[in-house]
Design a protein around this motif. Structure first.
Motif, PDB file in Angstrom:
ATOM      1  N   CYS A 255       0.830  -1.207   0.000  1.00 40.62           N
ATOM      2  CA  CYS A 255       0.000   0.000   0.000  1.00 40.62           C
ATOM      3  C   CYS A 255       0.867   1.261   0.000  1.00 40.62           C
ATOM      4  CB  CYS A 255      -0.922   0.006   1.220  1.00 40.62           C
ATOM      5  SG  CYS A 255      -2.188  -1.277   1.190  1.00 40.62           S
ATOM      6  N   ARG A 289      -4.417  -4.408   6.271  1.00 38.84           N
ATOM      7  CA  ARG A 289      -5.351  -3.876   5.279  1.00 38.84           C
ATOM      8  C   ARG A 289      -6.715  -4.515   5.494  1.00 38.84           C
ATOM      9  NH1 ARG A 289      -4.478  -3.642  -1.304  1.00 38.84           N
ATOM     10  NH2 ARG A 289      -6.537  -2.772  -1.796  1.00 38.84           N
ATOM     11  N   GLY A 291      -9.929  -4.353   3.483  1.00 36.31           N
ATOM     12  CA  GLY A 291     -10.631  -3.912   2.277  1.00 36.31           C
ATOM     13  C   GLY A 291      -9.943  -2.723   1.646  1.00 36.31           C
ATOM     14  N   SER A 292     -10.637  -1.606   1.601  1.00 33.79           N
ATOM     15  CA  SER A 292     -10.086  -0.394   0.994  1.00 33.79           C
ATOM     16  C   SER A 292      -9.430   0.524   2.003  1.00 33.79           C
ATOM     17  CB  SER A 292     -11.201   0.376   0.272  1.00 33.79           C
ATOM     18  OG  SER A 292     -12.223   0.764   1.187  1.00 33.79           O
ATOM     19  N   PRO A 351      -6.796   5.533   2.895  1.00 36.60           N
ATOM     20  CA  PRO A 351      -7.180   4.653   1.785  1.00 36.60           C
ATOM     21  C   PRO A 351      -6.062   3.677   1.438  1.00 36.60           C
ATOM     22  CG  PRO A 351      -7.756   6.923   1.288  1.00 36.60           C
ATOM     23  CD  PRO A 351      -6.935   6.958   2.543  1.00 36.60           C
ATOM     24  N   GLN A 353      -4.363   2.391  -1.085  1.00 39.07           N
ATOM     25  CA  GLN A 353      -3.996   2.496  -2.492  1.00 39.07           C
ATOM     26  C   GLN A 353      -2.752   1.650  -2.747  1.00 39.07           C
ATOM     27  OE1 GLN A 353      -3.359   6.693  -2.889  1.00 39.07           O
ATOM     28  NE2 GLN A 353      -5.523   7.151  -3.141  1.00 39.07           N
ATOM     29  N   GLN A 357      -3.211   0.474  -8.627  1.00 40.98           N
ATOM     30  CA  GLN A 357      -4.379   1.334  -8.700  1.00 40.98           C
ATOM     31  C   GLN A 357      -4.010   2.722  -9.150  1.00 40.98           C
ATOM     32  OE1 GLN A 357      -5.527   0.712  -4.588  1.00 40.98           O
ATOM     33  NE2 GLN A 357      -7.386  -0.363  -5.223  1.00 40.98           N
TER      34      GLN A 357
END
Length: 359
Positions: A255, A289, A291-292, A351, A353, A357
């Motif tokens: 991430c 983490r 999910g989002s 978030p 990310q 992405q």
């Protein structure tokens, strides 16, 4: 006209509107004069399509020459009225010439009866259509202008935001360097070899961080490399008193996070936790983490007598992290901290990310 015809979709929509008006005009002529519908359409549709460009470009340049608000409304109205009347009579002339071509010998199946009523209809309708074209161009011009102003404002806000983030980020390095040099200074007289080793670790830390300067985001794994360099520097001073536990959940290391976002928290944990405890303790850095959402936690033991520790945000460390998170993620990220029994923890949510992405 350029704004309308700049895209294929806009041009097609514009022509379809005029094609519909041409069909409507042909139907009116057919019903009013008893002319066959084919003849009426053959007369009205080509003439309308020609008028679409003639009135469109004329109205466009007049609207550009007389923008709303630049002159008195009466002057703009007068200019557009005269232009509409001239355009209406020009349309009548075009219609008359086209109908004459349709009535040439050998083309008996085309053409219509050109009456005075039809002439008045063409002039009046041409004037109204010109006004319609002018109103349309004013709307498009104002829309483009408002969109441009909004885009410029957004760019200015983004530039200001990036400048603020750069300013906040530049606060970190001097702050960390100041504390590290203080530690080296303290070790110089007590343990010169340890001071030298700490200096080398400090050089390695900044060498590693230089490669991250050009990036707005780095992976959590890269951030942890810097954290390990920092902790290696501090362990030269604290030795066995400083223990570290890393708990990285699946997918967390990939991430993206703002560079140097965790280092101030770890630095606080050392300075205001381990440093004040003779027996030392363990700093726990965990990330997982969900999910989002990416959750990061830095926890350290604190002395029982330090109940008021960090009650006001703990200086530059937590305040800087909070401001950087707000600037990078707005309301999508947050930071919370608090004490539970003999442990102090800082929790970050942001978030989740990844490099795949994108930003």
């Amino acid at each position: 006209m350029q704004e309308i015809s700049s895209t294929r979709q806009g041009l097609i929509t514009y022509l379809l509107v005029w094609l519909f008006l041409g069909c409507a005009l042909g139907g009116v002529i057919s019903v009013a004069s008893g002319t066959p519908l084919v003849n009426a359409l053959l007369f009205a549709i080509p003439m309308n399509l020609v008028y679409a460009f003639e009135s469109g470009y004329s109205a466009y340049y007049l609207c550009r020459a007389y923008p709303l608000g630049s002159r008195r409304a009466a002057s703009i109205t007068l200019v557009l009225t005269v232009a509409a009347l001239v355009s209406g009579f020009l349309w009548l002339l075009i219609g008359s010439l086209w109908n004459s071509l349709c009535l040439l010998p050998g083309v008996s199946w085309a053409g219509i009866a050109f009456t005075s009523q039809l002439s008045l209809l063409l002039v009046g309708l041409g004037t109204l259509l010109y006004g319609f074209a002018a109103a349309l161009h004013y709307l498009v011009i104002e829309f483009v202008r408002a969109k441009g102003a909004e885009q410029r404002e957004l760019e200015s806000l983004l530039m200001a935001q990036e400048a603020e983030l750069r300013m906040l980020r530049t606060q970190i390095d001097p702050h960390f360097l100041f504390n590290s040099l203080n530690s080296i200074s303290a070790l110089t007289s007590q343990d010169p070899k340890a001071a030298r080793r700490m200096t080398l670790e400090l050089a390695s830390f900044f060498r590693q961080s230089l490669g991250m300067e050009a990036h707005k985001k780095v992976t959590l794994g890269e951030e942890m490399v810097l954290i390990r360099h920092f902790l290696a520097i501090e362990q030269v001073r604290f030795g066995e008193r400083l223990q570290v536990v890393e708990l990285m959940g699946e997918g967390a290391a990939e991430c993206l996070v703002p560079p140097m976002i965790i280092q101030p928290l770890v630095e606080n944990a050392v300075k205001h936790g381990i440093c004040n405890m003779p027996e030392g303790g363990t700093i726990t850095i965990s990330a997982h983490r969900a999910g989002s959402i990416l959750n990061i936690r830095v926890a350290n033991p604190v002395d029982e007598d330090m109940s008021s520790l960090r009650s006001e945000g703990h200086g530059i460390g937590l305040t800087n992290v909070r401001q950087r998170l707000s600037g990078a993620y707005k309301h999508e990220a947050g930071i919370q901290w608090g004490r539970h029994e003999n442990s102090f923890g800082v929790d970050i949510t942001m978030p989740a990310q990844t490099s795949e992405q994108g930003e």
